[in-house]
Design a protein around this motif. Structure first.
Motif, PDB file in Angstrom:
ATOM      1  N   SER A  59     -16.400  -4.768 -59.922  1.00  0.00           N
ATOM      2  CA  SER A  59     -15.649  -5.865 -60.544  1.00  0.00           C
ATOM      3  C   SER A  59     -14.617  -5.366 -61.547  1.00  0.00           C
ATOM      4  O   SER A  59     -13.711  -6.111 -61.931  1.00  0.00           O
ATOM      5  CB  SER A  59     -16.613  -6.840 -61.238  1.00  0.00           C
ATOM      6  N   SER A  62      -9.309  -3.452 -59.162  1.00  0.00           N
ATOM      7  CA  SER A  62      -8.417  -4.446 -58.557  1.00  0.00           C
ATOM      8  C   SER A  62      -7.728  -3.831 -57.349  1.00  0.00           C
ATOM      9  O   SER A  62      -7.499  -2.612 -57.301  1.00  0.00           O
ATOM     10  CB  SER A  62      -7.353  -4.902 -59.559  1.00  0.00           C
ATOM     11  N   PRO A  63      -7.371  -4.642 -56.347  1.00  0.00           N
ATOM     12  CA  PRO A  63      -6.625  -4.116 -55.200  1.00  0.00           C
ATOM     13  C   PRO A  63      -5.377  -3.365 -55.667  1.00  0.00           C
ATOM     14  O   PRO A  63      -4.639  -3.837 -56.531  1.00  0.00           O
ATOM     15  CB  PRO A  63      -6.256  -5.380 -54.410  1.00  0.00           C
ATOM     16  N   ALA A  88     -17.900  -2.888 -53.207  1.00  0.00           N
ATOM     17  CA  ALA A  88     -16.832  -3.442 -52.370  1.00  0.00           C
ATOM     18  C   ALA A  88     -17.410  -4.129 -51.139  1.00  0.00           C
ATOM     19  O   ALA A  88     -16.997  -5.240 -50.779  1.00  0.00           O
ATOM     20  CB  ALA A  88     -15.869  -2.333 -51.957  1.00  0.00           C
ATOM     21  N   ASN A  93     -15.790  -6.614 -48.490  1.00  0.00           N
ATOM     22  CA  ASN A  93     -14.669  -5.729 -48.155  1.00  0.00           C
ATOM     23  C   ASN A  93     -15.155  -4.525 -47.353  1.00  0.00           C
ATOM     24  O   ASN A  93     -16.341  -4.224 -47.319  1.00  0.00           O
ATOM     25  CB  ASN A  93     -13.998  -5.234 -49.443  1.00  0.00           C
ATOM     26  N   SER A  95     -15.201  -0.326 -46.650  1.00  0.00           N
ATOM     27  CA  SER A  95     -15.169   0.914 -47.420  1.00  0.00           C
ATOM     28  C   SER A  95     -15.041   2.094 -46.467  1.00  0.00           C
ATOM     29  O   SER A  95     -15.555   2.053 -45.341  1.00  0.00           O
ATOM     30  CB  SER A  95     -16.433   1.085 -48.279  1.00  0.00           C
ATOM     31  N   ARG A 147      -6.612  -5.986 -47.128  1.00  0.00           N
ATOM     32  CA  ARG A 147      -6.503  -5.874 -48.578  1.00  0.00           C
ATOM     33  C   ARG A 147      -7.906  -5.893 -49.187  1.00  0.00           C
ATOM     34  O   ARG A 147      -8.775  -6.628 -48.735  1.00  0.00           O
ATOM     35  CB  ARG A 147      -5.681  -7.049 -49.109  1.00  0.00           C
ATOM     36  N   GLY A 148      -8.125  -5.075 -50.220  1.00  0.00           N
ATOM     37  CA  GLY A 148      -9.430  -5.021 -50.873  1.00  0.00           C
ATOM     38  C   GLY A 148     -10.321  -3.910 -50.367  1.00  0.00           C
ATOM     39  O   GLY A 148     -11.376  -3.638 -50.956  1.00  0.00           O
ATOM     40  N   THR A 149      -9.909  -3.239 -49.277  1.00  0.00           N
ATOM     41  CA  THR A 149     -10.675  -2.091 -48.780  1.00  0.00           C
ATOM     42  C   THR A 149     -10.725  -1.002 -49.852  1.00  0.00           C
ATOM     43  O   THR A 149      -9.752  -0.782 -50.576  1.00  0.00           O
ATOM     44  CB  THR A 149     -10.018  -1.528 -47.505  1.00  0.00           C
ATOM     45  N   LEU A 150     -11.876  -0.343 -49.976  1.00  0.00           N
ATOM     46  CA  LEU A 150     -12.033   0.743 -50.938  1.00  0.00           C
ATOM     47  C   LEU A 150     -12.234   2.054 -50.187  1.00  0.00           C
ATOM     48  O   LEU A 150     -13.097   2.140 -49.314  1.00  0.00           O
ATOM     49  CB  LEU A 150     -13.208   0.479 -51.875  1.00  0.00           C
ATOM     50  N   GLY A 183      -2.732  -2.970 -51.031  1.00  0.00           N
ATOM     51  CA  GLY A 183      -3.830  -3.604 -51.763  1.00  0.00           C
ATOM     52  C   GLY A 183      -5.158  -2.920 -51.526  1.00  0.00           C
ATOM     53  O   GLY A 183      -6.226  -3.535 -51.623  1.00  0.00           O
TER      54      GLY A 183
END
Length: 237
Positions: A59, A62-63, A88, A93, A95, A147-150, A183
């Motif tokens: 948390s 951020s993207p 994630a 999301n 990873s 978007r948001g993938t780590l 992102g």
């Protein structure tokens, strides 16, 4: 499991053992951990550090963030990076874990160490241990991810180890631009220089990041530094 002494005392024992028997510090740490009933120092550190929920760690990101996770060997930097990946995935999301250091088995075993069943996230997690890993390779692999993938890169200091790969600064800048554009969150595992002395400061910082090749550390948006079970988080100003 109750330890025979505080973690910092056990580390002191390991340093003494390393000098007395002329063995690497990481090997001495593992021997001390074995005496405490653990298979290795990483497992001891993971079990004794204050539990930080993976969701809480993720948390903080951020993207588009470029993140550095730095620590000396055996302090849990790879476990921390996997916790971020798990956070994630718990958020729905994807990873990815790109490693130039470990085998697939070693990485997957670390899910067990942090108390996570990797099979739960089989469809969301990708592990890549190709010798071809570089900024160009990573951006090609992640070109179509949402978007948001780590993505975790293991590790920063060997990304340009092969002469045919671009300089480290060039690769990190390319991954930063890619992260912002797509992102995607990119997490670099980083070594800390051997000159770092916990007697002088309890946790390493940017001044202690090992840089065999030039790199502008201001490229990183978020920073995690670990030592002796403690975690320090910083956001770039």
């Amino acid at each position: 499991m109750r330890l025979s002494a505080p973690v910092y005392h056990l580390k002191r024992k390991a340093r003494l053992l390393s000098r007395q028997q002329n063995i690497p510090l990481h090997a001495a740490l593992d021997r001390v951990a074995a005496r405490e009933g653990f298979q290795g120092w990483s497992l001891l550190a993971a079990k004794t550090q204050a539990a930080v929920p993976a969701d809480d760690l993720f948390s903080l990101l951020s993207p588009g963030d470029l993140v550095l996770v730095g620590a000396r060997p055996g302090q849990g930097k790879t476990l921390m990076s996997l916790k971020l990946a798990v956070g994630a995935m718990k958020a729905g999301n994807r990873s990815a874990f790109f490693t130039l250091e470990d085998t697939e088995k070693v990485v997957l075993d670390r899910f067990r160490i942090i108390g996570v069943d990797q099979a739960e996230f089989r469809e969301l997690f990708e592990l890549d241990s190709s010798d071809a890993i570089s900024a160009d390779y990573i951006t090609r692999k992640l070109a179509s991810v949402p978007r948001g993938t780590l993505a975790v890169v293991d590790y920063l200091q060997i990304l340009d180890q092969k002469r045919e790969k671009p300089e480290l600064m060039t690769q990190v800048r390319a991954l930063k631009a890619f992260a912002r554009d797509k992102g995607v969150i990119v997490v670099f595992i980083s070594q800390i220089d051997r000159s770092y002395d916990p007697a002088l400061k309890p946790l390493p910082d940017l001044d202690d990041v090992r840089l065999p090749n030039p790199l502008d550390l201001a490229l990183f948006d978020k920073l995690f530094f670990l030592h002796a079970g403690k975690v320090q988080y910083k956001a770039a100003s």
